[in-house]
Each structure stands twice: as structure tokens, then as C-alpha cells.
Design a protein around this motif. Sequence first.
Motif, PDB file in Angstrom:
ATOM      1  N   LEU A  83       0.827  -1.204   0.000  1.00  0.00           N
ATOM      2  CA  LEU A  83       0.000   0.000   0.000  1.00  0.00           C
ATOM      3  C   LEU A  83       0.859   1.251   0.000  1.00  0.00           C
ATOM      4  CD1 LEU A  83      -2.893   1.162   0.208  1.00  0.00           C
ATOM      5  CD2 LEU A  83      -2.631   1.082   2.700  1.00  0.00           C
ATOM      6  N   VAL A  84       1.959   1.222   0.727  1.00  0.00           N
ATOM      7  CA  VAL A  84       2.880   2.363   0.742  1.00  0.00           C
ATOM      8  C   VAL A  84       3.662   2.435  -0.568  1.00  0.00           C
ATOM      9  CG1 VAL A  84       4.853   3.388   1.926  1.00  0.00           C
ATOM     10  CG2 VAL A  84       3.053   2.280   3.248  1.00  0.00           C
ATOM     11  N   ALA A  85       4.051   1.263  -1.081  1.00  0.00           N
ATOM     12  CA  ALA A  85       4.870   1.236  -2.295  1.00  0.00           C
ATOM     13  C   ALA A  85       4.095   1.681  -3.527  1.00  0.00           C
ATOM     14  CB  ALA A  85       5.428  -0.170  -2.519  1.00  0.00           C
ATOM     15  N   VAL A  86       2.777   1.642  -3.482  1.00  0.00           N
ATOM     16  CA  VAL A  86       1.983   2.081  -4.632  1.00  0.00           C
ATOM     17  C   VAL A  86       2.311   3.517  -5.004  1.00  0.00           C
ATOM     18  CG1 VAL A  86      -0.367   2.701  -5.320  1.00  0.00           C
ATOM     19  CG2 VAL A  86       0.080   0.461  -4.360  1.00  0.00           C
ATOM     20  N   PHE A  87       2.607   4.348  -4.015  1.00  0.00           N
ATOM     21  CA  PHE A  87       2.862   5.765  -4.273  1.00  0.00           C
ATOM     22  C   PHE A  87       4.316   6.034  -4.663  1.00  0.00           C
ATOM     23  CE2 PHE A  87      -0.534   5.335  -1.181  1.00  0.00           C
ATOM     24  CZ  PHE A  87      -1.543   6.040  -1.804  1.00  0.00           C
ATOM     25  N   GLY A  93       4.920  -0.390 -12.905  1.00  0.00           N
ATOM     26  CA  GLY A  93       5.306  -0.716 -11.536  1.00  0.00           C
ATOM     27  C   GLY A  93       4.152  -0.551 -10.575  1.00  0.00           C
ATOM     28  N   ARG A  94       3.363   0.493 -10.753  1.00  0.00           N
ATOM     29  CA  ARG A  94       2.205   0.718  -9.877  1.00  0.00           C
ATOM     30  C   ARG A  94       1.166  -0.381 -10.074  1.00  0.00           C
ATOM     31  NH1 ARG A  94      -0.266   6.604  -8.995  1.00  0.00           N
ATOM     32  NH2 ARG A  94       1.703   6.654  -7.842  1.00  0.00           N
ATOM     33  N   GLY A 167      -5.494   3.604  -9.723  1.00  0.00           N
ATOM     34  CA  GLY A 167      -4.125   3.958  -9.349  1.00  0.00           C
ATOM     35  C   GLY A 167      -3.453   4.914 -10.304  1.00  0.00           C
ATOM     36  N   ARG A 168      -3.845   4.892 -11.575  1.00  0.00           N
ATOM     37  CA  ARG A 168      -3.221   5.800 -12.549  1.00  0.00           C
ATOM     38  C   ARG A 168      -3.558   7.256 -12.266  1.00  0.00           C
ATOM     39  NH1 ARG A 168      -7.153   7.262 -16.125  1.00  0.00           N
ATOM     40  NH2 ARG A 168      -9.097   6.051 -16.013  1.00  0.00           N
ATOM     41  N   LEU A 169      -4.629   7.500 -11.516  1.00  0.00           N
ATOM     42  CA  LEU A 169      -5.031   8.869 -11.191  1.00  0.00           C
ATOM     43  C   LEU A 169      -4.409   9.367  -9.886  1.00  0.00           C
ATOM     44  CD1 LEU A 169      -8.851   8.567 -11.993  1.00  0.00           C
ATOM     45  CD2 LEU A 169      -7.035   9.403 -13.483  1.00  0.00           C
ATOM     46  N   TRP A 170      -3.743   8.485  -9.159  1.00  0.00           N
ATOM     47  CA  TRP A 170      -3.197   8.862  -7.862  1.00  0.00           C
ATOM     48  C   TRP A 170      -1.840   9.535  -8.025  1.00  0.00           C
ATOM     49  CZ3 TRP A 170      -4.123   3.681  -4.803  1.00  0.00           C
ATOM     50  CH2 TRP A 170      -5.511   3.464  -4.721  1.00  0.00           C
TER      51      TRP A 170
END
Length: 212
Positions: A83-87, A93-94, A167-170
Motif C-alpha cells: 500500500l505504501v509502495a503504490v505511491f 510498476g504501480r 491507481g493511474r489517477l493517484w
Amino acid sequence: MEYVTAVPHPRSEARGSARGGRMSLAVALLCGALGAVVALLSTRQRWSEGTVTVAGGPFPLIAKGSDVTGVPAALAIVGLAALVAVFAVRRAGRFMVAALLALSGAGTVAAALLGASDSSALDEKAAQASGDTSATVQALTHTAWPYVAAVGGALILLAGLLALRYGRLWPGMSGRYERNGTPRPRRTAPATADPDRPEELWKALDRGEDPT
């Protein structure tokens, strides 16, 4: 006669996407963090209990979630790290990290449900307490904590699915410090004035300088 076509404005679409991205981000963070905490705390609770006959009397036995299986706790930690690595990653990769987050949640749910009816941990404790390797637990009962751990895994799974979808919008961790890719305008050096021009001679006289 005039015809009006209901075509969405690009700006309204962009605002809707940004709003959806912020909402999904908030929900994913809440679900992922809460799910990991719930799964970890649930594995420290009593999942099953029973008795074994020792010296002519019943001896109570209990098994915590960590005694039954260590998979939910391990996957909850993996999910929290994902969850942290997503950012911290972008693009492919995301997507991969989001998939890992979703798989961690699904694995936590599966492991918790399988451990809800498991008796091997108490059978092992019964054999140790009685000194008889063939002894098994008696009066076996299970608690609701494995299902609570499964709920935690479901929350992690939901966070992973949201990351896969939105996730692409984060934003990323370093997005504020990255360049937007547009070339910087080149600075042109100021043109030097020609001292032989008449207007420059008058300016020199006004400053009290000798133009000759």
C-alpha cells in the motif's frame, strides 16, 4: 431549428476524474491500513480451544491465530508495505504493486477461512501436554476471530482492487518535485547598445559622460 448536443466538456471530465481519484485514494488508504491492522490483531486472539485428558482430568488448551497459521499476519504486512509502495512507483510498476496488494488481501482471506476449522494446532498441544503422540483435542470449539481476520483481508483486497482501477489517477511521492517534461524557455541575453548610435550619444551626455 437549433440542435443542442450534450457533449461533456473536457474540463468537467477532468474534474470528475480528479474527484474520483481523490475519493478512491482516500478509501483505498483507509481500507488497506484498517484491514492490515484488523488482520494482525486478529491473529493474536484465541481462535480455538478444547481439552485433553491428563492424569484423569481435563486439561484446557487454547490456540491463538498465530499458532494455527502465520499466513494472515505475514500477508497483512506484505499488503501494508504494498500500500505504501503504490505511491513510490508509476505506470507498470504501480500496476504490479497494486496486483500484489490485491493478492495479499485474497490470500489473507483464504488463510483465515481455512484456519477457522483447523484443529492441528490443538492436537499438537494435546500430544505435548499428555505425553501421548496419538492424543487429540477434545471438546473442540472455535471462535469468530478467524472470520474477523478474513474481514481484514477483504479490506486489503478492496484496497488492491481500487489501486488497480484508479491507481493511474493517484499522485506519486515525488510528483511534486518532478519536472513536467516541457522544455524550459531559453533566456536570451539582453542586446548590447551600440554606443555610436545618436540616441546612445544623447544618453551618454545626459549621464555626464564624454561620448568621444
